[in-house]
Design a protein around this motif. Sequence first.
Motif, PDB file in Angstrom:
ATOM      1  N   PHE A   1     -31.858  13.403  18.427  1.00 54.91           N
ATOM      2  CA  PHE A   1     -31.434  14.501  19.289  1.00 54.91           C
ATOM      3  C   PHE A   1     -32.648  15.412  19.424  1.00 54.91           C
ATOM      4  O   PHE A   1     -33.002  16.109  18.484  1.00 54.91           O
ATOM      5  CB  PHE A   1     -30.259  15.224  18.638  1.00 54.91           C
ATOM      6  CG  PHE A   1     -29.518  16.160  19.550  1.00 54.91           C
ATOM      7  CD1 PHE A   1     -28.616  15.667  20.485  1.00 54.91           C
ATOM      8  CD2 PHE A   1     -29.713  17.527  19.468  1.00 54.91           C
ATOM      9  CE1 PHE A   1     -27.923  16.528  21.321  1.00 54.91           C
ATOM     10  CE2 PHE A   1     -29.019  18.390  20.298  1.00 54.91           C
ATOM     11  CZ  PHE A   1     -28.125  17.891  21.226  1.00 54.91           C
ATOM     12  N   GLY A   2     -33.291  15.382  20.590  1.00 52.74           N
ATOM     13  CA  GLY A   2     -34.580  16.057  20.697  1.00 52.74           C
ATOM     14  C   GLY A   2     -35.517  15.404  19.699  1.00 52.74           C
ATOM     15  O   GLY A   2     -35.556  14.178  19.591  1.00 52.74           O
ATOM     16  N   ASP A   3     -36.223  16.228  18.942  1.00 49.12           N
ATOM     17  CA  ASP A   3     -37.100  15.657  17.923  1.00 49.12           C
ATOM     18  C   ASP A   3     -36.389  15.554  16.583  1.00 49.12           C
ATOM     19  O   ASP A   3     -37.017  15.229  15.576  1.00 49.12           O
ATOM     20  CB  ASP A   3     -38.355  16.522  17.775  1.00 49.12           C
ATOM     21  CG  ASP A   3     -39.221  16.432  19.024  1.00 49.12           C
ATOM     22  OD1 ASP A   3     -39.196  15.372  19.671  1.00 49.12           O
ATOM     23  OD2 ASP A   3     -39.904  17.418  19.346  1.00 49.12           O
ATOM     24  N   LEU A   4     -35.129  15.861  16.567  1.00 56.14           N
ATOM     25  CA  LEU A   4     -34.389  15.842  15.305  1.00 56.14           C
ATOM     26  C   LEU A   4     -33.681  14.512  15.116  1.00 56.14           C
ATOM     27  O   LEU A   4     -33.522  13.727  16.048  1.00 56.14           O
ATOM     28  CB  LEU A   4     -33.349  16.964  15.285  1.00 56.14           C
ATOM     29  CG  LEU A   4     -33.835  18.378  15.554  1.00 56.14           C
ATOM     30  CD1 LEU A   4     -32.678  19.347  15.467  1.00 56.14           C
ATOM     31  CD2 LEU A   4     -34.914  18.769  14.555  1.00 56.14           C
ATOM     32  N   GLN A   5     -33.262  14.307  13.885  1.00 53.68           N
ATOM     33  CA  GLN A   5     -32.453  13.139  13.589  1.00 53.68           C
ATOM     34  C   GLN A   5     -31.117  13.654  13.058  1.00 53.68           C
ATOM     35  O   GLN A   5     -31.072  14.289  12.007  1.00 53.68           O
ATOM     36  CB  GLN A   5     -33.166  12.302  12.530  1.00 53.68           C
ATOM     37  CG  GLN A   5     -32.606  10.912  12.418  1.00 53.68           C
ATOM     38  CD  GLN A   5     -33.377  10.125  11.389  1.00 53.68           C
ATOM     39  OE1 GLN A   5     -33.741  10.657  10.340  1.00 53.68           O
ATOM     40  NE2 GLN A   5     -33.636   8.868  11.672  1.00 53.68           N
ATOM     41  N   ILE A   6     -30.076  13.421  13.834  1.00 52.80           N
ATOM     42  CA  ILE A   6     -28.777  13.988  13.488  1.00 52.80           C
ATOM     43  C   ILE A   6     -27.914  12.904  12.840  1.00 52.80           C
ATOM     44  O   ILE A   6     -27.686  11.840  13.426  1.00 52.80           O
ATOM     45  CB  ILE A   6     -28.093  14.544  14.751  1.00 52.80           C
ATOM     46  CG1 ILE A   6     -28.930  15.670  15.371  1.00 52.80           C
ATOM     47  CG2 ILE A   6     -26.681  15.026  14.430  1.00 52.80           C
ATOM     48  CD1 ILE A   6     -29.064  16.908  14.526  1.00 52.80           C
ATOM     49  N   LEU A   7     -27.467  13.197  11.627  1.00 53.63           N
ATOM     50  CA  LEU A   7     -26.581  12.253  10.943  1.00 53.63           C
ATOM     51  C   LEU A   7     -25.207  12.281  11.607  1.00 53.63           C
ATOM     52  O   LEU A   7     -24.733  13.333  12.025  1.00 53.63           O
ATOM     53  CB  LEU A   7     -26.442  12.642   9.468  1.00 53.63           C
ATOM     54  CG  LEU A   7     -27.744  12.731   8.668  1.00 53.63           C
ATOM     55  CD1 LEU A   7     -27.464  13.233   7.256  1.00 53.63           C
ATOM     56  CD2 LEU A   7     -28.443  11.386   8.625  1.00 53.63           C
ATOM     57  N   CYS A   8     -24.596  11.110  11.727  1.00 56.28           N
ATOM     58  CA  CYS A   8     -23.286  11.031  12.347  1.00 56.28           C
ATOM     59  C   CYS A   8     -22.304  10.379  11.379  1.00 56.28           C
ATOM     60  O   CYS A   8     -22.611   9.364  10.771  1.00 56.28           O
ATOM     61  CB  CYS A   8     -23.356  10.204  13.631  1.00 56.28           C
ATOM     62  SG  CYS A   8     -24.476  10.887  14.842  1.00 56.28           S
TER      63      CYS A   8
END
Lengths: 315, 430
Positions: free
Chosen positions: A38-45
């Motif tokens: 997500f953008g430059d982030l890594q979002i845990l799901c």
Amino acid sequence: MAKVTPGGRLQQNKLLRSMCRARSRGVPLQYIIGDQPFGDLQILCRRNVLIPRAETESFTVHASKLILKRLDEHPEVTNPQPLRILDLCSGTGAIALLLHALLANKIKQMTILGIDISSTAVTLASKNLEHNLHHGFLLDRARTEVHFRQGNVLSNHDSNFPHVDKVLHEFPGFCNQSGLGCDVLISNPPYIAPNSFWDGTTGRSVRIYEPKLALVPSLETDANMEEHIRQEDVFYHDIFQSAMRLGAKLIVFECGSYAQACRVVGICEDIAGACARREELAFHIVSSSGLEPGTHISGSGPCAIIIERSMASEA
Amino acid sequence: MLNVPWICSRCLLRSTKAAGYLRPFIPRRGLNTGVDTGLSPALLIRARSLADEHSNLSAQLAESFDAKTAKRIGELAPIANVLGEWDSANESLVELKSLLEDPATDPELRSLAIEDLESSKHSLPTLSDSLKQALVPRHPFAELPCLLEIRPGAGGDEAGLFAFELLRMYTSFCSRQGFRTSVLKLEVGDGPAEDRLSEAVIEVDASGAYGMMRTESGVHRVQRVPATESKGRTHTSAVSVMVLPSFPDSGAGGDSALNFDDPTSDYYVDPQEVRSEKMRAGGAGGQHVNKTESAIRLTHIPSGIVVSMQDSRSQHANRKKAWQILRARLAEARQEAREQELVELRRGVLGGVARMGRGDKIRTYNYGQSRCTDHRSGITIHNLDSVLDGGEGLDNVMDSVRTWLVDQEIAGMAAEEMAKRAHPQKVATR
């Protein structure tokens, strides 16, 4: 790649096979792999929390640009105070975290608060904060500047969860002598209509595996009883009321379609008119594809509503 | 009776003519050993005019400060300095010579003069070399990081295999140089083998990487018995490598000439001219569906350049990378067009300056003979492994090509200077 022992390889194959089987049943890829960029982030799901979408990503980036533009044009407005951003229905926390990542280089001080009714979501959002700090995607400041709390966005007086206002009282940034306040309010609330949830508009994988709580607004609220507001729009009604109470200068909503966006703008105009502040506000609707240069604007995709308070009214 | 075979006088005449005709047009390294042949008069004229400009500007700057003037002076200073040194060395040479020729000179002084003459003669070639280096204008992108694109050409599977080896060669070369690389795009061909490249783009994230790597643009030819060959025949395949400048993220570029966000910049890409397509668009989006397709295709309509990107799971990231590559390709194409113009101009004067573009075969890797030959500088390295490991061998080859590039530039500039004198009005527009 690291060397794998024969036993380890067997296990790997087993895991891979189970993942493929899960995917063939329609389990969202992000739940299987466990994250989504997500953008430059890594979002845990995780299960029971909505997976952040690509459209939300572009709306968030757009919102960050608007915030910076506003600050550029009027540097005197928020300088003494840290910038206060409220993310309602924060889910994985993706919006709040990405905003911090995008703004931290330009803004010295800010407070970002994400509020969600689901405790699973709040826990996951805090985990996401830690996860991205750990990988260096966020500045260390984010640890003290981004918070997630459980709270109810709707005004249905559900005693199980504290209302947004009550949560805000805990945060000195959001409440001062003159009462509660915030600068930016951004929200991606549940916006799917009950019938389009079932009639095939909503993907099967979404319907079965993603939390309905985050997709379709529940029935029992004051707004849709009294004011004949469609069920899919109730969140906007209540959130906009909160935004007016808090005196937000920039409000960004995501909604499902252009038609819904027009309805929501109508609702918001009514509320603003009721407190005689219609003149202060400027409404825009942008479609997610319209934000990207060179893409043809199509009517069916989700839209963002951007509500800006004119600078003159703040003085 | 005569052992010498008879040659017709016309042939004899022609052979001497041909030799005389060809000599000035083959730029060959290592020929400039004579003291006086170090610099062509045309080049010297150019150097003098630049040095004059330097002194004029310095005088201007003493009166009023101007950032632009100061920058230009900074660019010209090395030329002026080296030219000054070169001049003084030449002067002392002349003086010493006249001293030697004078019969009235004291014998002791004469021996000293001979010694001095020797040392001056030694220093002159290095001075003229450094003058040449200083005269060559810096490539506008030299300071930028770069993108390296590798694509197999003719040769089928074998080309794909070799393309993978080139990718390995460049990544290890970069890590040896201390350059950080990241893979932007990596596509392997279908089939059981994972090492059959169909396209790769790597980003070399170090300032100056473009200046370093730009020698690598062109077609690399491989001659070997492929792993896929059952009868032991040698195949020849080709892999094309393209080195593109990588522009810094928007806003970061302080230099306005390279800032692609500035509409007045040469490298500005108008978003209106770019069509962006998601691979599967339309229908409801947002919360309604959870799209996992993230592929993006950008088409630059005026030039027809197409970039598609699907390596990341994030559409946003794919779009960002695709724009980066599109910008780099456009900038390269524009720069190339400009160079082409210059080459046309020079060709008119010189008759044919070799120019190596991306379409030309630049290097051959021969496994059978374990050699690597660069066709531009003519260097041959007889240790193929040290080249393919991205080690010293490759460093040497690239170094020789850089020298070759400087020589080319010098030859071109000399030609330009000649053209300037022949038709002043034609070149003045440049």
